[in-house]
Write a protein that holds these residues in place. Structure first.
Motif, PDB file in Angstrom:
ATOM      1  N   ASN A  86       0.811  -1.217   0.000  1.00 17.27           N
ATOM      2  CA  ASN A  86       0.000   0.000   0.000  1.00 17.27           C
ATOM      3  C   ASN A  86       0.843   1.264   0.000  1.00 17.27           C
ATOM      4  N   HIS A  87       2.113   1.119   0.382  1.00 15.96           N
ATOM      5  CA  HIS A  87       2.933   2.318   0.537  1.00 15.96           C
ATOM      6  C   HIS A  87       3.669   2.701  -0.741  1.00 15.96           C
ATOM      7  N   GLU A  88       3.566   1.846  -1.761  1.00 12.81           N
ATOM      8  CA  GLU A  88       4.261   2.168  -3.015  1.00 12.81           C
ATOM      9  C   GLU A  88       3.399   3.036  -3.917  1.00 12.81           C
ATOM     10  N   GLU A  89       4.061   3.842  -4.734  1.00 12.75           N
ATOM     11  CA  GLU A  89       3.350   4.665  -5.714  1.00 12.75           C
ATOM     12  C   GLU A  89       2.828   3.698  -6.774  1.00 12.75           C
ATOM     13  N   PRO A  90       1.484   3.580  -6.920  1.00  8.41           N
ATOM     14  CA  PRO A  90       0.908   2.497  -7.719  1.00  8.41           C
ATOM     15  C   PRO A  90       1.409   2.461  -9.169  1.00  8.41           C
ATOM     16  N   ALA A  91       1.386   3.607  -9.858  1.00  8.71           N
ATOM     17  CA  ALA A  91       1.724   3.589 -11.286  1.00  8.71           C
ATOM     18  C   ALA A  91       3.160   3.105 -11.483  1.00  8.71           C
ATOM     19  N   LYS A  92       4.065   3.634 -10.655  1.00 15.08           N
ATOM     20  CA  LYS A  92       5.469   3.221 -10.750  1.00 15.08           C
ATOM     21  C   LYS A  92       5.616   1.740 -10.431  1.00 15.08           C
ATOM     22  N   ALA A  93       4.974   1.299  -9.343  1.00 14.89           N
ATOM     23  CA  ALA A  93       5.124  -0.080  -8.888  1.00 14.89           C
ATOM     24  C   ALA A  93       4.622  -1.055  -9.945  1.00 14.89           C
TER      25      ALA A  93
END
Lengths: 337, 337
Positions: free
Chosen positions: A66-73
């Protein structure tokens, strides 16, 4: 029917998603594809018995938190469980995918990998709210923070079809959530959307206000995902506060504990009627294949409801109907990211 | 101290506003100026005894209803009770004004007639929410549907001062209501406001989500009036639904009625803690003089709380402090309608 489940996402992963998948394989006769770390999954599966032909595993070595930037991840972690699931769905190796992990990652995977139905500008994250008049749909509940008027119209189209098919409603009342009932009320977005909603192929009943939401005064409640997310979480937060308060009142002393026994049946029934776990997850409507976001804190009951909901959705061919109905809506442009 | 009250507005006008004014004249020693139809007011006043020097009447022949377009109505109906009150306030013939009538008309009268404090771009309608951590401020709760980032910063400044003075808080936690806690979350407006809030002269704790609102996880909760109105009314609606459900459970049969007796004390205490009537009305902060919007359905208790709240506000010289603090905030422009 094949349902893909990301068993690495959610507060209770992998135990709950695996157990729910086994239950579905046993009771619904659905083929469940479990996506995640093979060793972890096999360790969980050892606990259960199930028809072998209804369970398969696809290995994924990474997880998006949940803590990652979704688009980048989603772009970087090619072997994340949610990315692997979305790619399988795209290739036709499943009819739906479910994840209880990062909402942002799931939305991104749905949009970028699974892709939109032709004509859909933005998919909508539709959540079922337990109201005084039964389950109603909040669309959008958090996917699209900045919307254009035509997005809201399409949310209405998709929500209408969803409520007809999944809840058997004949003519769902579709409304815009606004700060006043009159047509002139609203922010720039809802004021521009209002006349378009009037011409749209559904039963538009105008604006509703916040107080109508839990009263259930509309069947499909349309707003952008910023307002929708706040509404949904305000309701959840208030539910949790009231629940704690009532528990405190009942547990105060021996007298109140006795009183509680007399009314507990009704209280339990009421809590059941307000329980999000009864209604499954939030549906990302408008993707080429069904994408379902299970609640992050799903327990077995909630996770299993989510799988059942996905099965009903596939049975009803909602996507086919959305494509048909979209032809009746004048879309201002064909592409928008 | 002189408080002007529009006795023609609200669901229970003129009875409730007149009775509340009489109670304030008797118990708070405040001079109440009752604005409305003289004959109607005199008829009501006959019912009570009060110190004559503490009650006066100013005649107003018109009333603005909830169904009128506020800006037009305020311009056209020069002799409407709310317009007459605003003009008296502007002329210095009162320290505050209260109305339980049309919110839109009161906001328009506040903005156009009473006028803004120098440097304030937009006044904010601040409502007190009963939360799990006590009363907290929602700013804006409905006055400004389309905001700019600096508006939100100023809402924070005003809210901070209000909570310090009216609730004795030493360092109120000011937060932005958004769809996620991280700085990157939000719609265009809140994303742009976030860095400005960090530099502002108050204790900015970042974003809060919907579920934090009723938990009381911030003391001043800042948002635009569109979101704020929806939040406030969603909470009201949910409160009303739950209240009805619980009543239904208790009244179901003789067993549940007996059970109810055992827990009624706690339930009543809980309802009191969640009762908007305890906290008075919504304050229009940022006008040159205090403008207060009493709840439209105010009963005597709510109307009287609203008058008491106005008195506390005047006693605290909140406006003086707002003017001082504004000098610390870089304002992008000085005028905006």
């Amino acid at each position: 029917m094949k349902i893909l489940i990301d068993v690495m996402g959610g507060d209770n992963a992998p135990q709950v998603p695996v157990e729910a998948a086994v239950k579905a394989a046993n009771e619904l006769g659905v083929h469940m594809v479990l996506i995640g770390d093979t060793d972890t999954i096999n360790n969980e599966l050892k606990k259960y018995t199930y028809p072998e032909e209804n369970i398969s595993i696809v290995h994924a070595s990474e997880v998006i938190s949940n803590h990652e930037e979704p688009a980048k991840a989603v772009r970087r972690k090619k072997d994340a469980s949610v990315v692997v699931a979305a790619n399988l769905l795209k290739k036709g190796e499943g009819d739906a995918m479910i994840s209880m992990g990062s909402t942002g990652a799931l939305l991104t995977a749905g949009l970028l990998i699974v892709g939109r139905i032709k004509g859909i500008l933005r998919p909508v994250l539709a959540a079922t709210l337990p109201t005084a008049q039964g389950p109603k749909l909040l669309a959008d509940s958090g996917a699209n923070t900045n919307c254009r008027p035509m997005n809201l119209v399409q949310f209405g189209v998709m929500g209408d079809i969803y409520m007809r098919n999944l809840f058997g409603m004949e003519n769902p009342r579709v409304a815009l959530i606004s700060n006043g009932e009159e047509e002139g009320k609203g922010d720039d977005l809802t004021k521009k959307a209002y006349p378009l909603m009037k011409d749209a192929p559904f039963n538009f009943i105008g604006n509703i206000e916040g107080r109508d939401i839990m009263e259930g005064n509309a069947d499909v409640m349309v707003c952008d995902g910023f307002a929708g997310n706040i509404v949904l979480k305000t309701i959840e937060g208030m539910g949790s506060v009231i629940n704690k308060k009532i528990k405190g009142i009942f547990k105060k002393n021996i007298i109140t504990k006795i009183g509680a026994l007399f009314v507990m049946g009704g209280i339990k029934e009421f809590k059941k009627s307000m329980d999000y776990r009864e209604y499954g997850g939030a549906i990302l409507l408008g993707c080429k294949k069904l994408v379902v976001k299970g609640h992050g804190s799903s327990d077995l009951k909630a996770a299993y409801s989510t799988i059942k909901q996905a099965k009903s959705f596939i049975d009803a061919d909602v996507n086919g109907e959305i494509e048909e109905k979209l032809k009746l809506v004048a879309v201002e442009e064909t592409e928008e990211a």
